[in-house]
Design a protein around this motif. Structure first.
Motif, mmCIF file in Angstrom:
data_model
loop_
_atom_site.group_PDB
_atom_site.id
_atom_site.type_symbol
_atom_site.label_atom_id
_atom_site.label_comp_id
_atom_site.label_asym_id
_atom_site.label_seq_id
_atom_site.Cartn_x
_atom_site.Cartn_y
_atom_site.Cartn_z
ATOM 1 N N GLN A 1 8.696 8.974 12.912
ATOM 2 C CA GLN A 1 9.583 9.585 12.216
ATOM 3 C C GLN A 1 9.201 10.327 10.949
ATOM 4 O OE1 GLN A 1 13.580 7.416 12.245
ATOM 5 N NE2 GLN A 1 12.105 5.884 13.202
ATOM 6 N N VAL A 2 8.289 9.703 10.109
ATOM 7 C CA VAL A 2 8.226 10.152 8.745
ATOM 8 C C VAL A 2 6.971 11.282 8.582
ATOM 9 C CG1 VAL A 2 7.419 9.209 6.407
ATOM 10 C CG2 VAL A 2 8.837 8.053 7.846
ATOM 11 N N ARG A 3 6.097 10.904 9.382
ATOM 12 C CA ARG A 3 4.877 11.947 9.366
ATOM 13 C C ARG A 3 4.474 11.949 7.886
ATOM 14 N NH1 ARG A 3 3.693 14.527 14.127
ATOM 15 N NH2 ARG A 3 4.857 13.580 15.869
ATOM 16 N N PRO A 4 3.941 10.735 7.359
ATOM 17 C CA PRO A 4 3.282 10.837 6.077
ATOM 18 C C PRO A 4 1.657 11.247 6.000
ATOM 19 C CG PRO A 4 3.216 8.625 6.764
ATOM 20 C CD PRO A 4 3.797 9.572 7.968
ATOM 21 N N TYR A 5 1.381 11.886 5.061
ATOM 22 C CA TYR A 5 -0.116 12.120 5.042
ATOM 23 C C TYR A 5 -0.938 10.781 5.109
ATOM 24 C CZ TYR A 5 -4.512 13.543 3.104
ATOM 25 O OH TYR A 5 -5.911 13.899 2.721
ATOM 26 N N GLY A 6 -0.493 9.803 4.489
ATOM 27 C CA GLY A 6 -1.314 8.397 4.494
ATOM 28 C C GLY A 6 -0.263 7.485 4.392
ATOM 29 N N ILE A 7 -0.806 5.973 4.590
ATOM 30 C CA ILE A 7 -0.103 4.873 4.202
ATOM 31 C C ILE A 7 -1.008 3.867 3.408
ATOM 32 C CG2 ILE A 7 1.114 5.017 6.328
ATOM 33 C CD1 ILE A 7 -0.872 2.806 7.472
ATOM 34 N N GLU A 8 -0.231 3.043 2.778
ATOM 35 C CA GLU A 8 -0.594 2.042 1.860
ATOM 36 C C GLU A 8 -0.364 0.429 2.378
ATOM 37 O OE1 GLU A 8 -0.426 1.443 -2.875
ATOM 38 O OE2 GLU A 8 1.187 -0.041 -1.891
ATOM 39 N N LEU A 9 -1.376 -0.253 2.684
ATOM 40 C CA LEU A 9 -1.132 -1.510 3.276
ATOM 41 C C LEU A 9 -1.579 -2.405 2.072
ATOM 42 C CD1 LEU A 9 -2.700 -1.163 6.598
ATOM 43 C CD2 LEU A 9 -0.423 -0.940 6.266
ATOM 44 N N CYS A 10 -0.958 -3.475 2.021
ATOM 45 C CA CYS A 10 -1.275 -4.667 1.151
ATOM 46 C C CYS A 10 -0.916 -5.877 1.581
ATOM 47 C CB CYS A 10 -0.599 -4.336 -0.199
ATOM 48 S SG CYS A 10 -1.162 -5.625 -1.633
ATOM 49 N N SER A 11 0.366 -6.516 1.408
ATOM 50 C CA SER A 11 0.906 -7.917 1.788
ATOM 51 C C SER A 11 0.618 -8.172 3.178
ATOM 52 C CB SER A 11 2.075 -8.144 1.320
ATOM 53 O OG SER A 11 3.120 -7.319 2.011
ATOM 54 N N ARG A 12 0.742 -7.183 4.078
ATOM 55 C CA ARG A 12 0.911 -7.442 5.485
ATOM 56 C C ARG A 12 -0.769 -7.652 6.060
ATOM 57 N NH1 ARG A 12 5.679 -6.251 7.693
ATOM 58 N NH2 ARG A 12 7.330 -6.389 5.841
ATOM 59 N N VAL A 13 -1.645 -7.185 5.175
ATOM 60 C CA VAL A 13 -2.928 -7.474 5.720
ATOM 61 C C VAL A 13 -3.851 -8.521 4.900
ATOM 62 C CG1 VAL A 13 -3.543 -5.167 6.532
ATOM 63 C CG2 VAL A 13 -3.937 -5.560 4.159
ATOM 64 N N ARG A 14 -2.933 -9.625 4.400
ATOM 65 C CA ARG A 14 -3.397 -10.521 3.567
ATOM 66 C C ARG A 14 -2.539 -11.872 4.053
ATOM 67 N NH1 ARG A 14 -6.256 -9.314 -1.016
ATOM 68 N NH2 ARG A 14 -6.649 -7.029 -1.349
ATOM 69 N N THR A 15 -3.726 -13.124 3.868
ATOM 70 C CA THR A 15 -3.224 -14.356 3.967
ATOM 71 C C THR A 15 -3.450 -15.241 2.805
ATOM 72 O OG1 THR A 15 -3.347 -14.331 6.321
ATOM 73 C CG2 THR A 15 -3.318 -16.480 5.400
ATOM 74 N N ASP A 16 -2.584 -15.909 2.224
ATOM 75 C CA ASP A 16 -2.642 -16.449 0.919
ATOM 76 C C ASP A 16 -3.238 -15.663 -0.092
ATOM 77 O OD1 ASP A 16 -1.454 -18.797 2.099
ATOM 78 O OD2 ASP A 16 -3.588 -19.492 2.859
ATOM 79 N N GLY A 17 -3.029 -14.415 -0.040
ATOM 80 C CA GLY A 17 -3.650 -13.453 -1.149
ATOM 81 C C GLY A 17 -4.853 -12.967 -1.083
ATOM 82 N N GLN A 18 -5.506 -13.484 0.135
ATOM 83 C CA GLN A 18 -7.000 -12.870 0.527
ATOM 84 C C GLN A 18 -6.665 -11.877 1.511
ATOM 85 O OE1 GLN A 18 -9.570 -14.180 -1.428
ATOM 86 N NE2 GLN A 18 -7.919 -15.058 -2.596
ATOM 87 N N LEU A 19 -7.529 -10.960 1.727
ATOM 88 C CA LEU A 19 -7.670 -9.949 2.710
ATOM 89 C C LEU A 19 -8.434 -10.743 3.942
ATOM 90 C CD1 LEU A 19 -7.158 -6.771 2.727
ATOM 91 C CD2 LEU A 19 -9.803 -6.654 2.653
ATOM 92 N N ASP A 20 -7.386 -10.435 5.147
ATOM 93 C CA ASP A 20 -7.445 -11.081 6.360
ATOM 94 C C ASP A 20 -7.880 -10.019 7.317
ATOM 95 O OD1 ASP A 20 -6.700 -12.125 8.942
ATOM 96 O OD2 ASP A 20 -5.323 -13.477 8.092
ATOM 97 N N VAL A 21 -9.234 -10.424 7.732
ATOM 98 C CA VAL A 21 -10.033 -9.584 8.510
ATOM 99 C C VAL A 21 -9.231 -9.260 9.946
ATOM 100 C CG1 VAL A 21 -12.220 -9.314 9.812
ATOM 101 C CG2 VAL A 21 -12.063 -10.378 7.579
ATOM 102 N N LEU A 22 -8.630 -10.380 10.327
ATOM 103 C CA LEU A 22 -7.855 -10.031 11.688
ATOM 104 C C LEU A 22 -6.537 -9.177 11.606
ATOM 105 C CD1 LEU A 22 -7.422 -10.672 14.723
ATOM 106 C CD2 LEU A 22 -6.312 -12.700 14.151
ATOM 107 N N LYS A 23 -5.921 -9.477 10.424
ATOM 108 C CA LYS A 23 -4.680 -8.815 10.040
ATOM 109 C C LYS A 23 -4.775 -7.400 9.804
ATOM 110 C CE LYS A 23 -1.656 -12.492 8.399
ATOM 111 N NZ LYS A 23 -0.910 -12.898 7.421
ATOM 112 N N LEU A 24 -6.028 -7.363 9.045
ATOM 113 C CA LEU A 24 -6.321 -5.928 8.665
ATOM 114 C C LEU A 24 -6.851 -5.145 10.067
ATOM 115 C CD1 LEU A 24 -7.240 -3.663 6.720
ATOM 116 C CD2 LEU A 24 -9.271 -4.905 6.387
ATOM 117 N N ALA A 25 -7.556 -5.726 10.743
ATOM 118 C CA ALA A 25 -8.279 -5.072 12.176
ATOM 119 C C ALA A 25 -7.068 -4.607 12.927
ATOM 120 C CB ALA A 25 -9.068 -5.811 12.868
#
Length: 202
Positions: free
Chosen positions: A161-185
């Motif tokens: 719907q939006v067709r942005p140039y890019g996206i930002e990811l933060c909380s949805r790729v973290r667990t307990d504040g740490q970057l989560d490899v599985l969520k990121l992948a």
């Protein structure tokens, strides 16, 4: 068009390595002791976005001179005069202005800032109003990164719907504040799948 991906709040070189290995195009850095080390380490063509809450060109320029990022992400609304001053003071650093979708003056902010920045980051907050986001992206004369409410379930609908140039990811790729490899992948795979589906749709 391939959707560029920025992974936010990178706190160490280890996190930077994980993000780049997953396919990140840009790293979001918080001001602090690690930011300069990460910015110096990051290999081209990965961009380093230093996020700032400062409200004057002079103070932002001081942060730039400490960290040496490729890009400054301006999280607070700056007057056009300050943005123009920053462009003169640090012309080598790209400028990205954050605009909050829920603000009534969002379209006016896009127009006022456009001459002084290279891109915008559209912060949706807790909204998942993709038609609103699409209207704001279409109103912008500069590329727009979309942030807020993006996960592997909402991603393809948002990109369609939006067709942005890019996206930002933060909380949805973290667990307990740490970057989560599985969520990121999983989210990076969802971005690639969404891009392939949208390309096939034409």
């Amino acid at each position: 068009m391939r959707t560029r991906t920025k992974i936010c709040c990178i706190a160490s070189i280890d996190e930077a390595q994980l993000a780049i290995a997953a396919g990140a195009d840009a790293l979001g850095l918080l001001p602090g002791a690690q930011a300069a080390a990460i910015a110096a380490w990051a290999p081209p063509p990965v961009s380093t976005f230093l996020m700032t809450a400062e409200r004057t060109a002079a103070l932002i320029a001081e942060q730039i001179a400490t960290v040496y990022p490729t890009t400054i992400q301006i999280n607070e609304p700056l007057p056009s005069s300050e943005l123009a001053g920053l462009a003169r003071t640090a012309p080598q650093v790209r400028r990205v202005q954050v605009v909050h979708a829920e603000h009534a003056d969002a379209i006016a902010r896009l127009a006022a800032c456009a001459p002084h920045v290279q891109a915008f980051l559209l912060d949706m907050g807790t909204l998942q109003d993709w038609p609103l986001a699409a209207r704001l992206v279409r109103a912008s004369s500069r590329p727009v990164f979309l942030a807020g409410g993006l996960d592997d379930r909402t991603l393809i609908g948002a990109l369609r719907q939006v067709r942005p140039y890019g996206i930002e990811l933060c909380s949805r790729v973290r667990t307990d504040g740490q970057l989560d490899v599985l969520k990121l992948a999983m989210l990076m795979a969802a971005v690639r799948e969404a891009d392939a589906a949208l390309y096939a749709e034409g």
